[in-house]
Write a protein that holds these residues in place. Sequence first.
Motif, PDB file in Angstrom:
ATOM      1  N   ASN A 168     -10.934   7.084  -0.421  1.00  0.00           N
ATOM      2  CA  ASN A 168     -11.069   6.123  -1.026  1.00  0.00           C
ATOM      3  C   ASN A 168     -10.291   4.819  -1.833  1.00  0.00           C
ATOM      4  O   ASN A 168      -9.134   5.470  -1.390  1.00  0.00           O
ATOM      5  CB  ASN A 168     -11.380   6.986  -2.796  1.00  0.00           C
ATOM      6  N   THR A 169     -10.338   4.004  -2.177  1.00  0.00           N
ATOM      7  CA  THR A 169      -9.054   2.823  -1.954  1.00  0.00           C
ATOM      8  C   THR A 169      -8.326   3.684  -2.958  1.00  0.00           C
ATOM      9  O   THR A 169      -7.029   2.751  -2.871  1.00  0.00           O
ATOM     10  CB  THR A 169      -9.510   1.795  -2.558  1.00  0.00           C
ATOM     11  N   GLN A 170      -9.003   4.099  -4.375  1.00  0.00           N
ATOM     12  CA  GLN A 170      -7.720   4.523  -5.404  1.00  0.00           C
ATOM     13  C   GLN A 170      -6.571   5.061  -5.191  1.00  0.00           C
ATOM     14  O   GLN A 170      -5.726   5.643  -4.934  1.00  0.00           O
ATOM     15  CB  GLN A 170      -8.518   5.048  -6.329  1.00  0.00           C
ATOM     16  N   THR A 171      -6.956   6.529  -3.924  1.00  0.00           N
ATOM     17  CA  THR A 171      -6.334   7.330  -3.551  1.00  0.00           C
ATOM     18  C   THR A 171      -5.550   6.707  -2.652  1.00  0.00           C
ATOM     19  O   THR A 171      -4.239   7.170  -2.530  1.00  0.00           O
ATOM     20  CB  THR A 171      -7.352   8.516  -3.186  1.00  0.00           C
ATOM     21  N   ILE A 172      -5.873   5.409  -1.286  1.00  0.00           N
ATOM     22  CA  ILE A 172      -4.814   4.605  -0.726  1.00  0.00           C
ATOM     23  C   ILE A 172      -3.830   4.186  -0.930  1.00  0.00           C
ATOM     24  O   ILE A 172      -2.882   4.166  -0.931  1.00  0.00           O
ATOM     25  CB  ILE A 172      -5.571   4.691   0.347  1.00  0.00           C
ATOM     26  N   GLN A 173      -3.854   3.887  -2.570  1.00  0.00           N
ATOM     27  CA  GLN A 173      -3.086   2.636  -2.987  1.00  0.00           C
ATOM     28  C   GLN A 173      -2.169   3.304  -3.864  1.00  0.00           C
ATOM     29  O   GLN A 173      -1.220   3.263  -3.720  1.00  0.00           O
ATOM     30  CB  GLN A 173      -4.150   2.011  -4.128  1.00  0.00           C
ATOM     31  N   ILE A 181       2.340  11.368   2.162  1.00  0.00           N
ATOM     32  CA  ILE A 181       1.362  11.499   3.294  1.00  0.00           C
ATOM     33  C   ILE A 181       0.206  11.799   2.430  1.00  0.00           C
ATOM     34  O   ILE A 181       0.233  12.914   1.328  1.00  0.00           O
ATOM     35  CB  ILE A 181       1.867  11.945   4.354  1.00  0.00           C
ATOM     36  N   LEU A 182      -1.203  11.210   3.298  1.00  0.00           N
ATOM     37  CA  LEU A 182      -2.440  11.562   2.374  1.00  0.00           C
ATOM     38  C   LEU A 182      -2.988  12.762   3.871  1.00  0.00           C
ATOM     39  O   LEU A 182      -2.631  12.196   4.998  1.00  0.00           O
ATOM     40  CB  LEU A 182      -2.999  10.850   2.718  1.00  0.00           C
ATOM     41  N   ASP A 183      -3.077  14.141   3.540  1.00  0.00           N
ATOM     42  CA  ASP A 183      -3.403  15.179   4.231  1.00  0.00           C
ATOM     43  C   ASP A 183      -4.931  14.857   4.144  1.00  0.00           C
ATOM     44  O   ASP A 183      -5.667  15.835   2.973  1.00  0.00           O
ATOM     45  CB  ASP A 183      -2.958  16.734   4.262  1.00  0.00           C
ATOM     46  N   SER A 189     -11.046  18.149  11.981  1.00  0.00           N
ATOM     47  CA  SER A 189      -9.548  17.949  12.395  1.00  0.00           C
ATOM     48  C   SER A 189      -8.930  17.961  11.014  1.00  0.00           C
ATOM     49  O   SER A 189      -8.988  16.351  10.164  1.00  0.00           O
ATOM     50  CB  SER A 189      -9.356  17.398  13.234  1.00  0.00           C
ATOM     51  N   GLU A 190      -7.902  18.004  11.242  1.00  0.00           N
ATOM     52  CA  GLU A 190      -6.636  17.915  10.478  1.00  0.00           C
ATOM     53  C   GLU A 190      -5.602  16.856  10.229  1.00  0.00           C
ATOM     54  O   GLU A 190      -5.588  16.152  11.590  1.00  0.00           O
ATOM     55  CB  GLU A 190      -6.149  18.534   9.630  1.00  0.00           C
ATOM     56  N   LYS A 191      -5.600  15.525   9.319  1.00  0.00           N
ATOM     57  CA  LYS A 191      -5.361  14.371   9.830  1.00  0.00           C
ATOM     58  C   LYS A 191      -4.059  14.240   8.705  1.00  0.00           C
ATOM     59  O   LYS A 191      -4.096  14.602   7.411  1.00  0.00           O
ATOM     60  CB  LYS A 191      -6.333  13.150  10.102  1.00  0.00           C
ATOM     61  N   LEU A 192      -2.375  13.286   9.287  1.00  0.00           N
ATOM     62  CA  LEU A 192      -1.213  13.388   8.445  1.00  0.00           C
ATOM     63  C   LEU A 192      -2.258  11.439   8.344  1.00  0.00           C
ATOM     64  O   LEU A 192      -1.279  10.676   9.741  1.00  0.00           O
ATOM     65  CB  LEU A 192      -0.095  13.693   8.824  1.00  0.00           C
ATOM     66  N   MET A 193      -1.835  11.060   7.325  1.00  0.00           N
ATOM     67  CA  MET A 193      -1.789   9.427   7.272  1.00  0.00           C
ATOM     68  C   MET A 193      -0.808   8.644   6.122  1.00  0.00           C
ATOM     69  O   MET A 193      -0.828   9.150   4.974  1.00  0.00           O
ATOM     70  CB  MET A 193      -3.613   9.164   6.851  1.00  0.00           C
ATOM     71  N   PHE A 194      -0.509   7.613   6.803  1.00  0.00           N
ATOM     72  CA  PHE A 194       0.474   7.266   5.924  1.00  0.00           C
ATOM     73  C   PHE A 194       0.214   5.927   6.028  1.00  0.00           C
ATOM     74  O   PHE A 194       0.336   5.563   6.919  1.00  0.00           O
ATOM     75  CB  PHE A 194       2.252   7.399   6.354  1.00  0.00           C
ATOM     76  N   PHE A 195       0.375   5.587   4.671  1.00  0.00           N
ATOM     77  CA  PHE A 195       0.106   3.544   4.289  1.00  0.00           C
ATOM     78  C   PHE A 195       1.147   2.511   4.282  1.00  0.00           C
ATOM     79  O   PHE A 195       1.505   2.457   2.586  1.00  0.00           O
ATOM     80  CB  PHE A 195      -1.320   3.756   3.524  1.00  0.00           C
ATOM     81  N   SER A 196       1.061   2.062   4.631  1.00  0.00           N
ATOM     82  CA  SER A 196       1.714   0.520   4.015  1.00  0.00           C
ATOM     83  C   SER A 196       0.561  -0.563   3.781  1.00  0.00           C
ATOM     84  O   SER A 196      -0.046  -0.805   4.102  1.00  0.00           O
ATOM     85  CB  SER A 196       2.764   0.309   4.855  1.00  0.00           C
ATOM     86  N   GLN A 197       1.413  -0.777   3.196  1.00  0.00           N
ATOM     87  CA  GLN A 197       1.009  -2.605   2.015  1.00  0.00           C
ATOM     88  C   GLN A 197       1.053  -4.089   3.530  1.00  0.00           C
ATOM     89  O   GLN A 197       2.622  -3.517   4.154  1.00  0.00           O
ATOM     90  CB  GLN A 197       1.257  -3.276   0.931  1.00  0.00           C
ATOM     91  N   VAL A 198       0.539  -4.339   4.020  1.00  0.00           N
ATOM     92  CA  VAL A 198       0.872  -5.303   5.346  1.00  0.00           C
ATOM     93  C   VAL A 198       1.458  -6.747   3.933  1.00  0.00           C
ATOM     94  O   VAL A 198       0.385  -7.311   3.102  1.00  0.00           O
ATOM     95  CB  VAL A 198      -0.583  -6.062   6.010  1.00  0.00           C
TER      96      VAL A 198
END
Length: 206
Positions: A168-173, A181-183, A189-198
Amino acid sequence: MEGIKNWVDIRTKIASAFNGFAGEQDKVPYLQQARIAGGFDDIFFGTPSGEMHRSHPERNRADYDPRTRPWYQDAKAANKQIITEAYQDAITNALLVTIAEPVKTNGRLAGIVGADVLIDQLVDDVISLNVGKNASAMLIDLTNGTFLAHPNKSLLLKPVTALGQNFNTQTIQQKVADRSILDVTLSGSEKLMFFSQVPGTNCICD
């Protein structure tokens, strides 16, 4: 992240470049040049008196008043460049986002310049970015918590929670703020996600 930032930077700068030609009597040639340079679907200029100048003059419609459109109103209210939420175009019915910003002459509003980016083009451009082996990019609009671009096109304009309530957006922010990193496990399937503000937008890229 850098690829998406560059994609946004190039197009926002091209939209801004029209400002120097807003005072020209015949604005269409300059709008057409900017459209081609930025790969936009259309670029246009709406004035406080309700005039509308388009890079595609054939799309002009007598009953169209730019002052009533969200891209005009939002850019005027913000008094700076904005990128709209995705919406359906009133003329072509295509799904798109608009980069819009005020143009001023001697401190007074001369009009709003807007540049349309088709959602299909945005998706293709973002997911084709080279982000490394076994990796992919996505673009999230935090204004309404939806996917603007995703390798799975069935998720286009769907809420991010379509991937799961924990996504959700709260977790992402929070991950953006922590630079962590969000696991997650998606479709088994296990995914590793890294988020950045544009920068300069209300969008997050992964």
